[in-house]
Each structure stands twice: as C-alpha cells, then as structure tokens.
Motif scaffolding. Structure first.
Motif, PDB file in Angstrom:
ATOM      1  N   TRP A  29      49.263  30.246  58.446  1.00  0.00           N
ATOM      2  CA  TRP A  29      48.177  30.262  59.491  1.00  0.00           C
ATOM      3  C   TRP A  29      48.322  28.718  60.238  1.00  0.00           C
ATOM      4  CZ3 TRP A  29      46.407  32.848  63.163  1.00  0.00           C
ATOM      5  CH2 TRP A  29      45.171  32.576  63.932  1.00  0.00           C
ATOM      6  N   VAL A  94      49.389  39.436  52.817  1.00  0.00           N
ATOM      7  CA  VAL A  94      48.752  40.774  53.147  1.00  0.00           C
ATOM      8  C   VAL A  94      49.101  41.595  51.874  1.00  0.00           C
ATOM      9  CG1 VAL A  94      48.635  42.951  54.499  1.00  0.00           C
ATOM     10  CG2 VAL A  94      48.481  40.613  55.701  1.00  0.00           C
ATOM     11  N   SER A  97      47.865  40.467  48.413  1.00  0.00           N
ATOM     12  CA  SER A  97      46.307  41.095  48.377  1.00  0.00           C
ATOM     13  C   SER A  97      46.266  42.417  48.085  1.00  0.00           C
ATOM     14  CB  SER A  97      45.653  40.729  49.698  1.00  0.00           C
ATOM     15  OG  SER A  97      44.364  41.298  49.658  1.00  0.00           O
ATOM     16  N   TRP A 110      43.351  48.087  51.560  1.00  0.00           N
ATOM     17  CA  TRP A 110      43.810  47.489  52.920  1.00  0.00           C
ATOM     18  C   TRP A 110      42.680  47.280  53.661  1.00  0.00           C
ATOM     19  CZ3 TRP A 110      48.810  46.655  54.362  1.00  0.00           C
ATOM     20  CH2 TRP A 110      49.630  47.106  53.758  1.00  0.00           C
ATOM     21  N   ALA A 111      41.619  47.803  53.692  1.00  0.00           N
ATOM     22  CA  ALA A 111      40.476  47.395  54.482  1.00  0.00           C
ATOM     23  C   ALA A 111      39.894  46.153  53.984  1.00  0.00           C
ATOM     24  CB  ALA A 111      39.328  48.396  54.509  1.00  0.00           C
ATOM     25  N   THR A 113      41.547  43.845  52.501  1.00  0.00           N
ATOM     26  CA  THR A 113      42.393  42.783  52.923  1.00  0.00           C
ATOM     27  C   THR A 113      42.233  42.418  54.467  1.00  0.00           C
ATOM     28  OG1 THR A 113      43.931  43.542  51.168  1.00  0.00           O
ATOM     29  CG2 THR A 113      44.937  42.472  52.941  1.00  0.00           C
ATOM     30  N   TRP A 114      42.270  43.308  55.055  1.00  0.00           N
ATOM     31  CA  TRP A 114      42.054  42.940  56.722  1.00  0.00           C
ATOM     32  C   TRP A 114      40.911  42.481  57.039  1.00  0.00           C
ATOM     33  CZ3 TRP A 114      46.425  42.319  58.662  1.00  0.00           C
ATOM     34  CH2 TRP A 114      47.542  43.082  58.226  1.00  0.00           C
ATOM     35  N   ALA A 115      40.078  42.817  56.563  1.00  0.00           N
ATOM     36  CA  ALA A 115      38.678  42.188  56.877  1.00  0.00           C
ATOM     37  C   ALA A 115      38.267  40.958  56.077  1.00  0.00           C
ATOM     38  CB  ALA A 115      37.454  43.014  56.025  1.00  0.00           C
ATOM     39  N   SER A 116      38.942  40.581  55.085  1.00  0.00           N
ATOM     40  CA  SER A 116      39.192  39.216  54.600  1.00  0.00           C
ATOM     41  C   SER A 116      39.879  38.196  55.311  1.00  0.00           C
ATOM     42  CB  SER A 116      39.338  39.357  52.872  1.00  0.00           C
ATOM     43  OG  SER A 116      38.480  40.189  52.340  1.00  0.00           O
ATOM     44  N   LEU A 117      41.048  38.827  55.798  1.00  0.00           N
ATOM     45  CA  LEU A 117      41.771  37.977  56.525  1.00  0.00           C
ATOM     46  C   LEU A 117      41.290  37.749  57.822  1.00  0.00           C
ATOM     47  CD1 LEU A 117      45.436  39.392  55.883  1.00  0.00           C
ATOM     48  CD2 LEU A 117      44.269  37.407  54.961  1.00  0.00           C
ATOM     49  N   GLY A 118      40.652  38.558  58.602  1.00  0.00           N
ATOM     50  CA  GLY A 118      39.775  38.244  59.713  1.00  0.00           C
ATOM     51  C   GLY A 118      38.929  37.223  59.584  1.00  0.00           C
ATOM     52  N   TRP A 166      36.896  37.568  49.639  1.00  0.00           N
ATOM     53  CA  TRP A 166      37.609  38.712  49.051  1.00  0.00           C
ATOM     54  C   TRP A 166      36.660  39.378  48.083  1.00  0.00           C
ATOM     55  CZ3 TRP A 166      40.923  36.421  51.962  1.00  0.00           C
ATOM     56  CH2 TRP A 166      42.216  37.039  52.307  1.00  0.00           C
TER      57      TRP A 166
END
Length: 202
Positions: A29, A94, A97, A110-111, A113-118, A166
């Motif tokens: 990032w 991704v 994770s 998956w949910a 991972t994406w929520a944590s990354l956001g 996480w």
C-alpha cells in the motif's frame, strides 16, 4: 455471558493472519502510493526539462540534456516496476489472509479479509504520518530519524494493528447461533437439566 464460538486455534489464526497479511498489504500500500507520487514527480520533471530545452536550446548543453533524458527514462521504468510489485504484494496479502483463515475453518474468510483490508487501508494513511512524527521526536536528526525509524515503527505498528483488526472482524463474523453453547475442545459443556419425573414413572 455468552461464550465466543471461536476456538483457540481460530483465535490464534486470526491474529497470525492479521499480522502477516497486513504487514504485506501495508508494504504494498505504501509502495503503491510512493510509486504514484514518484511517477507524477518524474513526469513533471521531464516536462520541465523539455521546457528548459526549448527555452535555451538543446544544442547549448546537449550532453546534460541527454543524460537527464536517459536518467528520466530509467527512473520511469523503476517506478513502474515498483508499482507492479506493490500491486502483486497487495494481492498476495489477500491470498495469504484467506488461506490462513481457511486453515482453521474461520467463517467467511473472504469477507473477513476484505473488511479488514478496507479498515486498515484507511487507518494506515493516518498512521504513516504518526510513524514519521514519532521518528522525528525520538531522534535529533530531522532527516535520518524518519528515514531509518519510520519503517521500524510501521512494521511494529502494522503487526499490532493487523492482528487486532483481523481478530475483531473474524469475531464479528463468527457463527452467533452457537453463542452460549459449550465448545467441546475449549470449554466444558453446560450440564443438562434433569428431565421431570411424572407420577406414572415414580
């Protein structure tokens, strides 16, 4: 009080997934942002060289402008390579994770991972400047301190932030229908109440 259905293994895996994946994601990032900034600066510098060449004549200092042009081309491709590498590192974060969460059968990997990354992507922007400020506070040098200590603070902070986020998201996505039920692996099952005795059975 209802017990969390997450097992000790799932709890540990969420912490490890956050620490590892967020460290990778944070590096990618930051690298992505710096690459974009570098490309913008390189383009501006290249345009400035062209303007100066047209103004004073490229024949006046041909070797200088030739060297600057070659250097600008090399810098451009280096920044492009950094940009691609940063995107690859984000994608690997991704994958890592989701893989680590699936190993312990975490719900909705998956949910999570994406929520944590956001969440961490937004927090990392502000935390980056906090790391730079801390590096300037603990050292006397306004340049060497941030350059040397900011990556250290970012690494430690990224591991802690990733593990916390996480775990929190994995806990939020847990199977709540199991709340209050004993976990055979991690807790004692609640004792069953005795069945009532009818007069005919007495």
């Amino acid at each position: 009080m209802a017990n969390s259905p997450m097992t000790r293994t799932q709890f540990s895996s969420s912490l490890i997934a956050g620490a590892v994946a967020h460290t990778m994601f944070q590096t990618g990032w930051f690298g992505f942002g710096m690459s974009l900034a570098g490309l913008a600066a390189a383009a501006l510098f290249g345009n400035l060289i062209d303007v100066l060449g047209d103004a004073i004549g490229s024949d006046v200092l041909p070797s200088l402008f030739s060297s600057l042009g070659v250097g600008a081309d090399i810098l451009f491709w280096v920044l492009i390579a950094m940009l691609i590498g940063s995107l690859v590192l984000v994608l690997l974060a991704v994958v890592v994770s989701v893989w680590l969460l699936r190993l312990t059968e975490q719900r909705k990997p998956w949910a999570v991972t994406w929520a944590s990354l956001g969440i961490t992507a937004v927090l990392d922007i502000g935390l980056f400047w906090l790391y730079v400020w801390l590096a300037t506070v603990v050292t006397d040098s306004p340049v060497a301190g941030p350059v040397l200590l900011t990556p250290v603070f970012a690494l430690v902070g990224g591991i802690l932030l990733g593990a916390l986020v996480w775990w929190a998201i994995a806990h939020a996505f847990r199977d709540k229908s199991r709340d209050g039920e004993g976990d055979g692996a991690d807790g004692d099952a609640a004792p069953a109440s005795p069945a009532p005795v009818t007069p005919a059975e007495a």
